[in-house]
Motif scaffolding. Structure first.
Motif, PDB file in Angstrom:
ATOM      1  N   TRP A   8       0.864  -1.187   0.000  1.00  0.00           N
ATOM      2  CA  TRP A   8       0.000   0.000   0.000  1.00  0.00           C
ATOM      3  C   TRP A   8       0.894   1.228   0.000  1.00  0.00           C
ATOM      4  CZ3 TRP A   8      -2.583   2.323   4.902  1.00  0.00           C
ATOM      5  CH2 TRP A   8      -3.400   3.401   4.548  1.00  0.00           C
ATOM      6  N   SER A   9       0.723   2.102  -0.985  1.00  0.00           N
ATOM      7  CA  SER A   9       1.533   3.311  -1.052  1.00  0.00           C
ATOM      8  C   SER A   9       0.667   4.499  -1.422  1.00  0.00           C
ATOM      9  CB  SER A   9       2.672   3.156  -2.072  1.00  0.00           C
ATOM     10  OG  SER A   9       2.156   2.897  -3.365  1.00  0.00           O
ATOM     11  N   GLU A  10       1.132   5.700  -1.045  1.00  0.00           N
ATOM     12  CA  GLU A  10       0.369   6.925  -1.286  1.00  0.00           C
ATOM     13  C   GLU A  10       1.276   8.018  -1.827  1.00  0.00           C
ATOM     14  OE1 GLU A  10      -3.175   6.716   2.033  1.00  0.00           O
ATOM     15  OE2 GLU A  10      -1.278   7.660   2.611  1.00  0.00           O
ATOM     16  N   VAL A  12       1.208  12.055  -2.015  1.00  0.00           N
ATOM     17  CA  VAL A  12       0.506  13.233  -1.524  1.00  0.00           C
ATOM     18  C   VAL A  12       0.451  14.300  -2.611  1.00  0.00           C
ATOM     19  CG1 VAL A  12       0.533  15.111   0.151  1.00  0.00           C
ATOM     20  CG2 VAL A  12       1.136  12.797   0.873  1.00  0.00           C
ATOM     21  N   ILE A  56      -4.757  12.720  -2.038  1.00  0.00           N
ATOM     22  CA  ILE A  56      -3.723  11.691  -2.144  1.00  0.00           C
ATOM     23  C   ILE A  56      -4.070  10.728  -3.278  1.00  0.00           C
ATOM     24  CG2 ILE A  56      -2.700   9.683  -0.970  1.00  0.00           C
ATOM     25  CD1 ILE A  56      -3.257  11.142   1.684  1.00  0.00           C
ATOM     26  N   SER A  58      -3.805   7.023  -3.970  1.00  0.00           N
ATOM     27  CA  SER A  58      -3.597   5.839  -3.138  1.00  0.00           C
ATOM     28  C   SER A  58      -3.560   4.585  -4.006  1.00  0.00           C
ATOM     29  CB  SER A  58      -4.731   5.718  -2.107  1.00  0.00           C
ATOM     30  OG  SER A  58      -4.635   4.513  -1.383  1.00  0.00           O
ATOM     31  N   LYS A  59      -2.469   3.808  -3.877  1.00  0.00           N
ATOM     32  CA  LYS A  59      -2.308   2.565  -4.650  1.00  0.00           C
ATOM     33  C   LYS A  59      -2.261   1.383  -3.692  1.00  0.00           C
ATOM     34  CE  LYS A  59       1.633   1.054  -6.223  1.00  0.00           C
ATOM     35  NZ  LYS A  59       2.894   0.896  -6.986  1.00  0.00           N
ATOM     36  N   HIS A  80     -13.384   8.864  -2.734  1.00  0.00           N
ATOM     37  CA  HIS A  80     -12.467   8.070  -3.543  1.00  0.00           C
ATOM     38  C   HIS A  80     -12.929   8.134  -4.991  1.00  0.00           C
ATOM     39  CE1 HIS A  80     -10.893   5.110  -0.203  1.00  0.00           C
ATOM     40  NE2 HIS A  80     -10.534   6.364   0.006  1.00  0.00           N
TER      41      HIS A  80
END
Length: 212
Positions: A8-10, A12, A56, A58-59, A80
């Motif tokens: 999980w990565s974000e 900004v 953000i 978000s992946k 989202h």
């Protein structure tokens, strides 16, 4: 505690760190420059860069999950926008599951317990926007509350509560989290005065000191 199980990565796009200096250079990011024009008029960007929310990307990677968690306040809502949504993905909020659709938005209150899953073999990507709750009468006051709450949570992270701080914990969960005074039912706010963190009712003016 780590709420992720997998990848999980974000990225900004807007938060306090992206605020522009008045009269300074324009934003060097093409993405932020575009979104400033789209999100700027309703004040979402100002809200985020003042510390109240975030925008953000978000992946969530294949076969990954975000464990149940919740925000400490309902001063804001979360949207989202589905960007890349393979089959087998979903978000559960308050016990109800929904699926994203590419090009469409899901809006929810992240103060409810929520979790995310990606049971596919490819990435799930959404644009996440946290914005002021439309039921707020005084957005500026709410923003001030959100900023102080964030600072308070950061302090408590490095100063874990002891048994003697049980009253402190009650203030956090009952007064701050619900934004309701236990005495009169009025809305409460959080403020800092002379180095102390205070929960103050805006109606009956009752005060609870979180620094005790």
């Amino acid at each position: 505690a780590d709420v992720k199980d997998g990848d999980w990565s974000e990225l900004v796009v807007f938060d306090r760190s992206t605020a522009l200096v008045p009269g300074g250079s324009p934003d060097p990011s093409p993405l932020r420059a575009l979104l400033r024009g789209i999100l700027g008029p309703p004040g979402v960007v100002k809200f985020c860069e003042s510390g109240g929310g975030e925008v953000i990307v978000s992946k969530l990677g294949p076969r990954s999950r975000i464990k149940p968690h919740c925000a400490p306040t309902n001063l804001r809502l979360t949207a989202h926008l589905g960007l890349e949504v393979p089959p087998g993905c979903g978000i559960t909020v308050g016990g109800e599951e929904r699926q994203w659709k590419e090009g469409e938005c899901l809006v929810f209150d992240d103060s409810f317990l929520h979790s995310v899953r990606n049971d596919s073999d490819t990435d799930r990507v959404v644009l996440l926007v946290r914005f002021p709750h439309p039921g707020l009468v005084d957005v500026e006051a709410a923003l001030e509350d959100a900023i102080v709450e964030r600072e308070m949570r950061a302090r408590r992270k490095w100063n874990p509560p002891t048994d003697d701080q049980a009253f402190d914990d009650w203030c956090m969960s009952e007064a701050v989290g619900k934004h309701v005074c236990s005495t009169c039912g009025g809305r409460v706010g959080v403020e800092e005065k002379e180095g102390k963190l205070l929960v103050r009712c805006r109606e009956c003016k009752a005060i609870k000191d979180l620094s005790i």
